[in-house]
Design an enzyme around this catalytic site. Structure first.
Site, mmCIF file in Angstrom:
data_model
loop_
_atom_site.group_PDB
_atom_site.id
_atom_site.type_symbol
_atom_site.label_atom_id
_atom_site.label_comp_id
_atom_site.label_asym_id
_atom_site.label_seq_id
_atom_site.Cartn_x
_atom_site.Cartn_y
_atom_site.Cartn_z
ATOM 1 N N ASP A 168 0.827 -1.201 0.000
ATOM 2 C CA ASP A 168 0.000 0.000 0.000
ATOM 3 C C ASP A 168 0.865 1.255 0.000
ATOM 4 O O ASP A 168 2.041 1.224 0.350
ATOM 5 C CB ASP A 168 -0.924 0.014 1.217
ATOM 6 C CG ASP A 168 -0.153 -0.051 2.532
ATOM 7 O OD1 ASP A 168 0.588 -1.030 2.726
ATOM 8 O OD2 ASP A 168 -0.267 0.887 3.346
ATOM 9 N N GLU A 235 -0.021 -0.967 5.769
ATOM 10 C CA GLU A 235 1.032 -0.504 6.679
ATOM 11 C C GLU A 235 0.828 0.956 7.037
ATOM 12 O O GLU A 235 1.072 1.377 8.158
ATOM 13 C CB GLU A 235 2.402 -0.703 6.022
ATOM 14 C CG GLU A 235 3.586 -0.591 6.992
ATOM 15 C CD GLU A 235 4.036 0.843 7.253
ATOM 16 O OE1 GLU A 235 4.717 1.072 8.266
ATOM 17 O OE2 GLU A 235 3.700 1.738 6.454
HETATM 18 ZN ZN LIG Z 1 6.423 2.518 4.296
#
Ligand SMILES: [Zn+2]
Ligand SMILES: *[C@@H]1O[C@H](CO)[C@@H](O)[C@H](O)[C@H]1NC(C)=O
Ligand SMILES: *[C@@H]1O[C@H](CO)[C@@H](O)[C@H](O)[C@H]1NC(C)=O
Length: 582
Positions: A168, A235
């Protein structure tokens, strides 16, 4: 470095994630950015070059470059490839193609919001781009979009290694589109840089590992030691769905007693802005706690007010916080101290008086305190070593003629590695006890009813249930630090080889331990390895012309830096494959 201060891993539960604090993750290069210039270039004495002394060098011992022996041919062949225009074009296209799939995080409702489905085409892209990886490695999709690859080694008695990255990217604010030199999801290559969101954070890590492995397979390499790849997909928004589920899956397969020899995830990089080049892998992370401070009292008409409303009382409490910041200690066991020792031992332009102070601080408490006072003038450094507090939200009141029955504030803490969630809670509880009594409030702190009688209430609690202990510190010296030595030797070998430097000269790169004030996906992996390194073999600050752009506009990645990352991962895998010390 002492590892006796290891904290018990306390993983967040499986409850729904809190609305992810947006700025929870500071720019990882920031620490370097602030500290290095202030320590190395601190102006007035910059011209006084210090001639290295063995006494100083011993503050930060360095390992030799580590080059693979059995894998020397594979590495030599891949080095030749890295130098070819064809390979460069291939690597650039791999990263550009990944950037062109806008896999932004930040969709709040897991499983409901269609935007999560962007990871499906990203997976298709990877399997098309890296056919050998997908033919050779076992792939398990965890919690739909988490990617877990296993490249099985021939010797099951060797602990596997784990290379992590995330799929992501930070969302791009639409109103900033115009500020991008090249559109954020273009993956545009200008001949030197690949532009776009994620080009650095962290698709370079993901594509870097994939490229290294695709190429190694092509060269006929088959590992002895198992290699595992784990790619989360949220994340940038707490990591719960991605790394949280991947961590659980890996515990299921490999166990939870530190089954991996080491883990390398994104994190600190290196900087070549000074007379000395430092690589600074993060080996520690601060803890985290959001405290909800709430005051209630009977309502009523504001024409007949008490001396203090809930808002008045809460305000006094906010003042109490700000007048009593956490004390900052510089512990000799801490990673920031080890880092400063390395800067003193190897920093070409650090003033001599400061080097002397660092040397004396090893034995003299007075010198240590003086050193602390010098260092904490740097606000960034101060935030790194101490527990911080920031009142970030305040809320109360509804109407001008009604007494507010309730008011609350939210205090965000980043917890020093030498402290704990419990100690932070106890500190805050004690801090407000006097005011609870003074305002006649019954007091409940983190579930404990401390005083029952009162005309109102004061309640402290973990605001979102997202508290996090400081991460266990990865060993950097003595027994248990073999993986850190292997990483260090690999960094040195990669850096020197990429620049055609003599592998045994001292003109290369110095490895120093660092820490970050923010967390990566590794927060879910603490019991998977004692040696966790958050490190991108990449310039942490960006260059003079092109800043790294991480988390802001104009994120870009140089093609040469991408190739160096591929060289790093190749060398790391080969070194780990033949080491019998980890
Ligand atoms: Zn990162
Ligand atoms: C490296 O390349 C040479 C020349 O192409 C080849 O003969 C050799 O088999 C290669 N070695 C490995 C380990 O792939
Ligand atoms: C504190 O609150 C209690 C409960 O309402 C009340 O009985 C008591 O008189 C109050 N004390 C003071 C000093 O106002």
């Amino acid at each position: 470095m002492s590892t006796t201060e290891k904290k018990d891993p306390l993983l967040p539960g499986t409850t729904a994630p809190a609305p992810a604090p947006r700025n929870q993750r500071l720019n990882k290069g920031l620490f370097l950015l602030i500290l290095i210039p202030s320590l190395l270039f601190s102006g007035h004495l910059a011209s006084l070059r210090y001639h290295s002394e063995t006494a100083l060098a011993s503050l930060c011992p360095q390992v030799d470059t580590l080059v693979p022996q059995r894998g020397a041919d594979v590495l030599a062949n891949i080095s030749d490839l890295l130098a070819t225009p064809d390979f460069k074009t291939k690597a650039v296209n791999w990263l550009a193609g990944a950037v062109q799939i806008p896999s932004s995080t930040g969709c709040p409702r897991w499983g409901e919001d269609k935007r999560w489905e962007v990871f499906a085409p990203f997976h298709d892209y990877l399997s098309d781009a890296f056919p050998l990886v997908h033919k050779t490695l076992d792939l398990t999709k965890v919690n739909t979009f988490g990617l877990l690859y296993e490249w099985k080694g021939s010797d099951e008695s060797l602990k596997p290694i784990l290379l992590a990255a995330h799929q992501d990217v930070v969302p791009v604010e639409p109103e900033t589109y115009d500020e991008w030199t090249h559109p954020p999801f273009s993956g545009y290559y200008d001949g030197e840089y690949i532009w776009g969101r994620g080009s650095s954070d962290d698709k370079s890590g993901l594509i870097g590992t994939m490229t290294a492995i695709e190429t190694m397979i092509e060269q006929g390499f088959a590992p002895t030691r198992t290699i595992v790849l784990a790619y989360g997909f949220d994340e940038e928004a707490s990591g719960l769905q991605g790394a949280g589920a991947l961590g659980a899956a890996m515990r299921g397969t490999y166990g939870s007693d530190h089954p991996f020899a080491f883990i390398v995830d994104e994190g600190g990089g290196f900087t070549d802005e000074s007379g000395t080049v430092f690589a600074i892998p993060s080996v520690a992370e601060k803890g985290y706690l959001d405290v909800h401070v709430e005051v209630t009292s009977p309502g009523g008409h504001s024409s007949v007010p008490p001396a203090h409303t809930t808002i008045g009382m809460l305000s006094r409490m906010v003042v109490e916080y700000e007048e009593n910041p956490y004390e900052v200690e510089l512990s000799r066991d801490s990673i920031p101290y080890a880092l400063v020792q390395c800067l003193a031992a190897h920093g070409a332009t650090m003033p001599r008086w400061l080097k002397d102070l660092v040397r004396r601080s090893q034995h003299s408490k007075r010198a240590l305190n003086k050193l602390r006072d010098v260092l904490i003038e740097d606000h960034q450094f101060k935030s790194l070593i101490g527990t911080t507090q920031a009142v970030d939200i305040v809320h109360g009141g509804v109407k001008s003629n009604a007494l507010p029955e309730q008011a609350y504030a939210l205090v965000n803490h980043r917890i020093a590695t030498t402290s704990s969630v419990h100690e932070t809670m106890a500190h805050d509880t004690a801090l407000l006890a006097g005011l609870a009594a003074r305002f006649n409030l019954s007091y409940t702190a983190f579930g404990d009813a401390l005083s029952k009688d009162g005309s109102g209430t004061l309640t402290l609690k973990d605001a979102y249930g997202t508290s996090l202990e400081p991460a266990p510190v990865s060993p950097i010296a003595g027994k248990g630090s073999e993986a850190y030595q292997l990483l260090s030797g690999t960094i040195k070998a990669t850096y020197a080889a990429h620049r055609g430097l003599d592998l045994n000269s001292h003109e290369g790169i110095v490895v120093a331990p660092g820490m970050s004030t923010s967390n990566t996906d590794t927060r879910y992996y603490w019991d998977l390895s004692r040696s966790i390194f958050r490190y991108n073999h990449n310039n942490a600050i960006g260059t003079r012309d092109v800043p790294s752009g991480v988390h802001t506009v104009n994120e870009a990645m140089s093609a040469d830096a991408l190739l160096e990352m591929v060289r790093f991962f190749t060398t790391l895998i080969l070194n780990a494959d033949e080491s019998r010390h980890i």
